[in-house]
Write a protein that holds these residues in place. Structure first.
Motif, short mmCIF file in Angstrom:
data_model
loop_
_atom_site.label_atom_id
_atom_site.label_comp_id
_atom_site.label_asym_id
_atom_site.label_seq_id
_atom_site.Cartn_x
_atom_site.Cartn_y
_atom_site.Cartn_z
N ALA A 100 47.61 42.37 45.69
CA ALA A 100 47.03 41.24 44.94
C ALA A 100 45.58 41.02 45.34
O ALA A 100 44.71 40.78 44.48
N LEU A 101 45.28 41.11 46.64
CA LEU A 101 43.89 40.95 47.09
C LEU A 101 43.01 42.07 46.55
O LEU A 101 41.89 41.84 46.09
N GLY A 102 43.52 43.31 46.60
CA GLY A 102 42.76 44.44 46.07
C GLY A 102 42.51 44.31 44.58
O GLY A 102 41.40 44.58 44.10
N ALA A 103 43.54 43.90 43.84
CA ALA A 103 43.39 43.72 42.40
C ALA A 103 42.38 42.62 42.09
O ALA A 103 41.58 42.74 41.14
N ALA A 104 42.40 41.55 42.88
CA ALA A 104 41.45 40.46 42.67
C ALA A 104 40.02 40.96 42.88
O ALA A 104 39.09 40.59 42.14
N GLY A 105 39.82 41.81 43.89
CA GLY A 105 38.49 42.38 44.13
C GLY A 105 38.02 43.24 42.97
O GLY A 105 36.85 43.16 42.56
N LEU A 106 38.93 44.04 42.42
CA LEU A 106 38.56 44.90 41.29
C LEU A 106 38.25 44.06 40.05
O LEU A 106 37.29 44.35 39.32
N ILE A 107 39.06 43.04 39.80
CA ILE A 107 38.81 42.17 38.65
C ILE A 107 37.46 41.48 38.81
O ILE A 107 36.69 41.34 37.84
N TRP A 108 37.15 41.06 40.02
CA TRP A 108 35.85 40.41 40.28
C TRP A 108 34.70 41.37 39.97
O TRP A 108 33.68 40.97 39.41
N LEU A 109 34.88 42.66 40.33
CA LEU A 109 33.85 43.65 40.02
C LEU A 109 33.69 43.82 38.52
O LEU A 109 32.58 43.91 37.99
N ILE A 110 34.82 43.90 37.81
CA ILE A 110 34.77 44.11 36.35
C ILE A 110 34.08 42.93 35.67
O ILE A 110 33.29 43.11 34.74
N VAL A 111 34.37 41.72 36.15
CA VAL A 111 33.74 40.53 35.57
C VAL A 111 32.23 40.56 35.76
O VAL A 111 31.47 40.09 34.90
N HIS A 112 31.78 41.15 36.88
CA HIS A 112 30.36 41.14 37.20
C HIS A 112 29.70 42.50 36.95
O HIS A 112 28.71 42.84 37.59
N THR A 113 30.27 43.31 36.05
CA THR A 113 29.66 44.60 35.76
C THR A 113 28.23 44.41 35.25
O THR A 113 27.94 43.53 34.47
N ASN A 114 27.37 45.27 35.76
CA ASN A 114 25.97 45.25 35.34
C ASN A 114 25.42 46.67 35.47
O ASN A 114 26.18 47.63 35.35
N GLY A 115 24.14 46.83 35.74
CA GLY A 115 23.57 48.15 35.86
C GLY A 115 24.10 48.95 37.04
O GLY A 115 24.03 50.17 37.04
N GLU A 116 24.66 48.26 38.06
CA GLU A 116 25.17 48.95 39.24
C GLU A 116 26.58 49.46 39.06
O GLU A 116 27.02 50.37 39.76
N VAL A 117 27.31 48.87 38.15
CA VAL A 117 28.70 49.27 37.94
C VAL A 117 29.09 48.99 36.50
O VAL A 117 28.68 47.99 35.91
#
Length: 299
Positions: free
Chosen positions: A126-143
């Motif tokens: 659950a913690l790992g999935a939350a981290g990935l979701i947070w990354l997807i929400v903040h996608t920009n030029g770096e990701v």
């Protein structure tokens, strides 16, 4: 009874491996400035196999394990990782997301061996999935979502390779296994490079590669593969996995730090939050069984 701590020289060796593996993501990014991703990966595994396979006897492992490991680690893990890092995800974030291989390894154990996940593993996931979701929400030029998806598939391939390697008998020399499995990975990567990147682009990149590009290939081959994997296996053969394996949590820290220092990759709050969530999940999965064992062993 508490196991003795790692001797100072062994701890330094482990930290050296972590630094090599973490900084390797910066080296990959620099190499991709000149070499197409699949060509870069093909060169890495070609030189990991040659000329060593001329001097190292093929290990007593089934051919299917050599081929499976080579394809999963070569084409699956590094082929896709290099493609993702060629503009779809930054080195620091790639070093973080690829560590989700731990969760894929748990999933494979459930599927292949019938292991039932424990409560703390659900919490770690659950913690790992939350981290990935947070990354997807903040996608920009770096990701980008594509970058995250490719690195997740690379992580799943890494977990598959680990599962194949775990089935090896104890008398199999790991260095020889890596050399000969690299010989299985290289042809597949060259075929993919020639098909997807084109013979002209491959030939031009190899012919005009600068000394810096060849240093990146050598770092991949000698530093990351030969030194890193063999030294880590040497440590695991001499110390309990519970002492050595947790140090791998420092790899994304080293990766993000090296990328910030050498490439100027920023460390904004959103990225640190994502890293904190993912690393917390990995740490929970790693340390909880040890803490639980100590609690049960206490008088």
């Amino acid at each position: 009874m508490r196991a003795p701590a790692l001797p100072p020289l062994h701890l330094l060796l482990a930290l050296a491996v972590i630094i090599v593996w973490g900084s390797n993501f910066v080296v990959i990014r620099l190499g991709l400035n000149e070499l197409p991703p699949l060509t870069f990966a093909a060169l890495r595994f070609t030189f990991a196999a040659l000329p060593m396979m001329l001097f190292v006897k093929r290990p007593p492992a089934p051919i299917w394990r050599l081929v499976s490991y080579g394809l999963l680690i070569g084409a699956g893990q590094f082929g896709l990782l290099f493609i993702a890092m060629n503009g779809s995800i930054s080195p620091g974030l790639a070093s973080l997301v690829v560590q989700t291989q731990v969760f894929f390894t748990i999933g494979l154990a459930m599927w292949l061996v019938g292991e039932r996940p424990r409560l703390f593993q659900y919490g770690a996931l659950a913690l790992g999935a939350a981290g990935l979701i947070w990354l997807i929400v903040h996608t920009n030029g770096e990701v980008t979502p594509l970058g995250i998806g490719l690195v997740l598939i690379a992580a799943a391939s890494w977990a598959g390779g680990n599962t194949v390697a775990r089935g090896l008998k104890s008398d199999v020399n790991l260095f020889a296994f890596i050399v000969w499995s690299s010989a299985c990975a290289a042809p597949a990567l060259w075929l993919l490079a020639l098909t997807l990147e084109g013979p002209a682009r491959v030939a031009q990149a190899v012919a005009h590669a600068s000394p810096g590009a060849w240093v990146a290939v050598a770092w991949q081959t000698i530093g990351n593969t030969m030194f890193g994997y063999v030294a880590w296996a040497w440590l695991l053969a001499r110390h309990p996995a519970a002492q050595v394996s947790p140090l791998a949590l420092l790899i994304p820290v080293a990766g993000m730090g090296a990328s910030a220092i050498w490439l100027g990759e920023g460390l904004p709050a959103w990225k640190l939050i994502a890293a904190g969530l993912l690393i917390s999940g990995l740490a929970l999965n790693t340390f909880w069984p040890m803490l639980n064992w100590r609690k049960l062993a206490a008088p």
